[in-house]
Design a protein around this motif. Structure first.
Motif, PDB file in Angstrom:
ATOM      1  N   LEU A  40      30.577  34.448  48.555  1.00  0.00           N
ATOM      2  CA  LEU A  40      31.838  35.089  48.432  1.00  0.00           C
ATOM      3  C   LEU A  40      32.883  34.408  48.212  1.00  0.00           C
ATOM      4  CD1 LEU A  40      32.998  38.161  47.731  1.00  0.00           C
ATOM      5  CD2 LEU A  40      33.333  38.333  49.979  1.00  0.00           C
TER       6      LEU A  40
ATOM      7  N   GLY B  41      37.347  34.627  47.008  1.00  0.00           N
ATOM      8  CA  GLY B  41      38.228  35.431  46.403  1.00  0.00           C
ATOM      9  C   GLY B  41      39.619  34.499  46.106  1.00  0.00           C
TER      10      GLY B  41
ATOM     11  N   GLU C 152      34.197  29.607  51.941  1.00  0.00           N
ATOM     12  CA  GLU C 152      33.841  29.900  50.402  1.00  0.00           C
ATOM     13  C   GLU C 152      32.328  29.424  50.606  1.00  0.00           C
ATOM     14  OE1 GLU C 152      36.464  28.120  47.736  1.00  0.00           O
ATOM     15  OE2 GLU C 152      38.248  29.194  48.165  1.00  0.00           O
TER      16      GLU C 152
ATOM     17  N   TYR D 243      37.504  38.537  43.022  1.00  0.00           N
ATOM     18  CA  TYR D 243      36.522  38.414  43.878  1.00  0.00           C
ATOM     19  C   TYR D 243      35.295  37.633  43.146  1.00  0.00           C
ATOM     20  CZ  TYR D 243      38.878  40.004  47.983  1.00  0.00           C
ATOM     21  OH  TYR D 243      39.420  40.256  49.215  1.00  0.00           O
TER      22      TYR D 243
END
Length: 331
Positions: A33, A35, A49, A109
């Motif tokens: 994930l 964002g 990240e 995201y």
């Protein structure tokens, strides 16, 4: 914010030995994930990240809000993007108008589904026993080793990352004694093997991060030191690479890979030195067409040829020993 807009941006190859269908209700999903703010591109959580997250796809154990909705109908290997648009809220005030409050930024995201476990075997990581975490991490390490033998670097990296997700740094800080030793016996090989995969994909920064974490956790490790030295050499960090390679040779003087790397480092240093000499050679030298004239020597003077000083008739020279101040008074 309004409800997010969802779209599949790209599709990567799924794990060869993993799932190939969408995860059902109650499954445990392994995702990456990231964002960022849409206008500036600033990362919301730049330090995590590359970490793999474990998400339970049910109403009770949803660790990351919105991920469950994002993964509906998504297969492993697909990357989903969620866009959260800001929405202004109007407030009714009797005496004064609403203040000029800036809207929250648009947030994006990106969720990548790596793999998932069946609901019958899935268990939230937070309630897993110590032995269950160790066993799950070792299983992923073995699957990663099998993929590495097949030269499937991407699958091997994914398995090693999932294995590390069972033993994250915040969990390692909570164990001690024999439990810590058992964790390091699994976690350090996962980091070292992961660095080997990233060397194959030429992810040099990733190699440095993984090997450094392995060295900080478990002390000197020849494989980790060599791989970090090699990655630093590839990034042009010659001094740091030489220091790591020297540490490897201190432990294993006949290590052929480290000896070859040391020779390459020395050759690279010599080439840099020669190029610097060529670059700065003409900065302080005279132009090519400039002819330097010999220095001019002063002429010789023959003091016998200098004429005597001739005084005028009204001039007088005092040759006696009378002091000058008496001579000014006329004595």
């Amino acid at each position: 914010m309004e409800g997010p807009r969802k779209r599949v941006t790209r599709t990567e190859a799924a794990l060869e030995d993993g799932k190939h269908t969408s995860p059902p209700e109650g499954a445990k999903a392994f995702v990456r994930l990231r964002g960022w703010i849409a206008e500036t591109g600033e990362a919301l959580d730049p330090g995590e990240e590359e970490e793999v997250r474990q998400v339970m796809l049910n109403d009770d154990e949803e660790e990351l809000p919105g991920v469950r909705m994002a993964l509906e109908g998504v297969r492993p290997g697909q990357v989903v993007q969620l866009e959260f648009e800001p929405k202004a809220k109007l407030r009714r005030r009797k005496k004064s108008p609403p203040p000029d409050t800036p809207l929250p930024p648009k947030v994006i995201y990106e969720v990548e589904l790596l793999d998932w476990e069946d609901p019958d075997h899935a268990k939230p990581r937070g309630v897993m026993f110590f032995e269950e975490r160790i066993k799950a991490a070792e299983e992923r390490k073995d699957r990663g080793n099998n993929s590495y033998k097949k030269k499937n670097w991407r699958d091997a990296c994914t398995h090693y990352d999932i294995g590390l997700s069972y033993l994250p740094p915040e969990y390692v800080m909570q164990v001690e004694g024999d439990h810590l030793d058992q964790v390091n016996q699994v976690r350090i090989p996962l980091l070292v093997n992961l660095s080997a995969c990233k060397m194959q994909t030429e992810d040099w920064n990733g190699v440095i991060l993984d090997t450094t974490e392995a060295l900080v956790t478990g002390g000197e490790n020849s494989k980790a030191l060599y791989r970090r030295a090699f990655a630093r050499f590839k990034l042009g960090q010659t001094d740091e690479a030489e220091e790591d390679a020297r540490m490897v040779l201190e432990r294993e003087p006949k290590d052929s890979a480290a000896l070859k790397l040391m020779r390459n480092i020395q050759q690279e240093r010599e080439q840099i030195l020669q190029s610097q000499k060529k670059r700065f050679a003409g900065m302080f030298a005279p132009p090519p067409d400039h002819v330097q004239e010999p220095p001019v020597e002063p002429p010789e003077v023959d003091f016998d040829d200098i004429p005597d000083v001739v005084l005028e008739e009204d001039e007088e020279i005092y040759l006696n020993d009378t002091p000058w101040y008496w001579r000014m008074l006329g004595y």
